[in-house]
Scaffold this active site. Structure first.
Site, PDB file in Angstrom:
ATOM      1  N   GLN A 196      31.462  36.036  25.968  1.00  0.00           N
ATOM      2  CA  GLN A 196      30.084  36.175  26.458  1.00  0.00           C
ATOM      3  C   GLN A 196      29.148  36.678  25.352  1.00  0.00           C
ATOM      4  O   GLN A 196      27.956  36.382  25.376  1.00  0.00           O
ATOM      5  CB  GLN A 196      30.036  37.141  27.655  1.00  0.00           C
ATOM      6  CG  GLN A 196      30.632  36.594  28.936  1.00  0.00           C
ATOM      7  CD  GLN A 196      32.087  36.946  29.090  1.00  0.00           C
ATOM      8  OE1 GLN A 196      32.814  37.105  28.115  1.00  0.00           O
ATOM      9  NE2 GLN A 196      32.548  37.066  30.328  1.00  0.00           N
ATOM     10  N   ASP A 237      29.134  47.060  35.499  1.00  0.00           N
ATOM     11  CA  ASP A 237      29.451  46.298  36.720  1.00  0.00           C
ATOM     12  C   ASP A 237      29.569  47.204  37.939  1.00  0.00           C
ATOM     13  O   ASP A 237      29.361  46.772  39.070  1.00  0.00           O
ATOM     14  CB  ASP A 237      30.731  45.498  36.529  1.00  0.00           C
ATOM     15  CG  ASP A 237      30.447  44.295  35.647  1.00  0.00           C
ATOM     16  OD1 ASP A 237      30.465  44.449  34.423  1.00  0.00           O
ATOM     17  OD2 ASP A 237      30.140  43.222  36.197  1.00  0.00           O
TER      18      ASP A 237
HETATM   19  O1  MRU Z   1      32.727  38.809  33.557  1.00  0.00           O
HETATM   20  P1  MRU Z   1      31.238  38.904  33.404  1.00  0.00           P
HETATM   21  O2  MRU Z   1      30.687  38.019  32.341  1.00  0.00           O
HETATM   22  O3  MRU Z   1      30.526  38.755  34.732  1.00  0.00           O
HETATM   23  O4  MRU Z   1      31.008  40.407  32.936  1.00  0.00           O
HETATM   24  C1  MRU Z   1      29.697  40.878  32.795  1.00  0.00           C
HETATM   25  C2  MRU Z   1      29.598  42.226  32.237  1.00  0.00           C
HETATM   26  O5  MRU Z   1      30.570  42.919  32.063  1.00  0.00           O
HETATM   27  C3  MRU Z   1      28.214  42.731  31.971  1.00  0.00           C
HETATM   28  O6  MRU Z   1      28.213  43.605  30.886  1.00  0.00           O
HETATM   29  C4  MRU Z   1      27.732  43.485  33.224  1.00  0.00           C
HETATM   30  O7  MRU Z   1      27.828  42.686  34.355  1.00  0.00           O
HETATM   31  C5  MRU Z   1      26.354  43.966  33.078  1.00  0.00           C
HETATM   32  S1  MRU Z   1      25.218  42.659  33.184  1.00  0.00           S
HETATM   33  C6  MRU Z   1      23.655  43.187  33.138  1.00  0.00           C
END
Ligand code: MRU
Length: 347
Positions: A196, A237
């Site tokens: 990501q 999260d």
């Molecule tokens: O697995 P993902 O890509 O959904 O994980 C996202 C994250 O860990 C982000 O850092 C988190 O959701 C914060 S987003 C503003």
């Protein structure tokens, strides 16, 4: 051009397919709840706040084809839709908090008939969408105060426009600082296994003309030892009531390194990412994803055949390693057990 990660467009939820970025920019048009569920599971739409909005839109998709006035039947479908969406991903509490917001609409309007409930639910989902736009900009402005000219910041995963409706949490801090004319640069950790950071954060920071350097996750320590990192911002999260914070796998490692090198470590997250029902990070469910995300790279097997794989998508950073939590209600500092309750509204 603004990044519109998720939008309600004439009866369907349009999302940017993040599995294709940065090589292809494509939309997915979700016209039914199953398509939205798949999009969340597969990470076409991802990032805690964006998942929350996706869940609210998913509820609309689930109920919109319901015809007639039979309220018990409608409520059965509504509850089934909420329960179904709740099974898509376990860690980001925004998903559950936004489903609860939609459930509250039904609970708080016991006399409303089916057409009235449909209208009220639609209104609430649009409010959830707009609230995200507003709180991200407010958080960005609070966080930007921490950025001084010449600073070198570091971030992990993608906590940007692509993880929210259109602005971001941790990356929103950079966007606000840039708007204020500050000069700074950002290191983006690539964020194995699904990249990501490399794919999404670098793509959106470069679009905003922010001075960005990509590093592999295992380069962070040496960069810090060389004095090349002044401050760290990450998203979240789920934040427990004591401040323990779940975020993308690798965040905890950065927080430990930050403490060793005396670098301030900030979480940027809205009220909707807090889970005040749980006492500590031990109670946060951590998603484990399929092994092929680790054994394969862009569809090609890179790991020895037959090896066992451990693939947790998130880790928990203990509150004691967090310098502050930037929220739309200001920056919360330790002691978190006291200050989270004093600074955040209960709902
Ligand atoms: O697995 P993902 O890509 O959904 O994980 C996202 C994250 O860990 C982000 O850092 C988190 O959701 C914060 S987003 C503003």
């Amino acid at each position: 051009m603004a990044i519109e990660t998720i939008k309600w467009v004439s009866g369907c939820a349009r999302i940017i397919d993040q599995t294709k970025l940065p090589n292809k920019f494509e939309y997915i048009y979700c016209r039914d709840v199953a398509t939205m569920w798949q999009a969340i599971k597969r990470l076409s739409v991802r990032g805690a706040p964006a998942i929350g909005v996706a869940a609210a839109f998913g509820v609309l998709l689930g109920i919109q084809k319901f015809k007639g006035q039979d309220k018990p039947k409608f409520l059965k479908l509504f509850n089934k839709t909420c329960d179904y969406l709740a099974t898509s991903r376990p860690t980001a509490v925004n998903l559950f908090n936004m489903l609860n917001e939609m459930r509250a609409v039904v609970a708080e309007n016991p006399k409303a008939d089916v057409p009235a409930l449909k209208k009220l639910l639609h209104k609430r989902a649009m409010e959830i969408f707009k609230e995200d736009q507003k709180v991200c900009r407010t958080m960005g402005d609070h966080g930007a105060k921490l950025i001084k000219n010449g600073m070198k910041a570091l971030t992990v995963c993608n906590a940007g426009a692509l993880a929210t409706v259109d602005y971001g949490t941790a990356l929103g801090v950079f966007y606000s600082a840039k708007r204020q004319g500050k000069k700074f640069s950002v290191y983006s950790c690539e964020t194995r296994p699904l990249l990501q950071g490399a794919r999404l954060t670098c793509w959106e920071l470069l679009r905003q003309k922010i001075n960005t350097t990509l590093i592999c996750d295992n380069m962070a320590a040496s960069l810090m030892a060389k004095g090349q990192v002044d401050i760290i911002f990450t998203g979240a999260d789920r934040i427990a009531s004591n401040g323990d914070t779940a975020n993308k796998i690798g965040t905890y490692m950065l927080a430990v390194l930050a403490r060793h090198h005396s670098i301030p470590f900030y979480i940027v997250a809205p009220r909707s990412t807090f889970d005040l029902k749980i006492k500590s990070g031990k109670q946060i469910p951590i998603e484990e994803r399929k092994s092929d995300e680790v054994t394969h790279f862009a569809g090609v097997r890179i790991a020895a055949k037959g090896v066992k794989v451990y693939n947790p998508a998130f880790d928990v950073t203990p509150a004691k390693l967090i310098t502050g939590i930037v929220t739309e209600h200001g920056i919360i500092h330790p002691p978190y057990v006291k200050n989270i309750y004093e600074n955040l509204p209960t709902r």
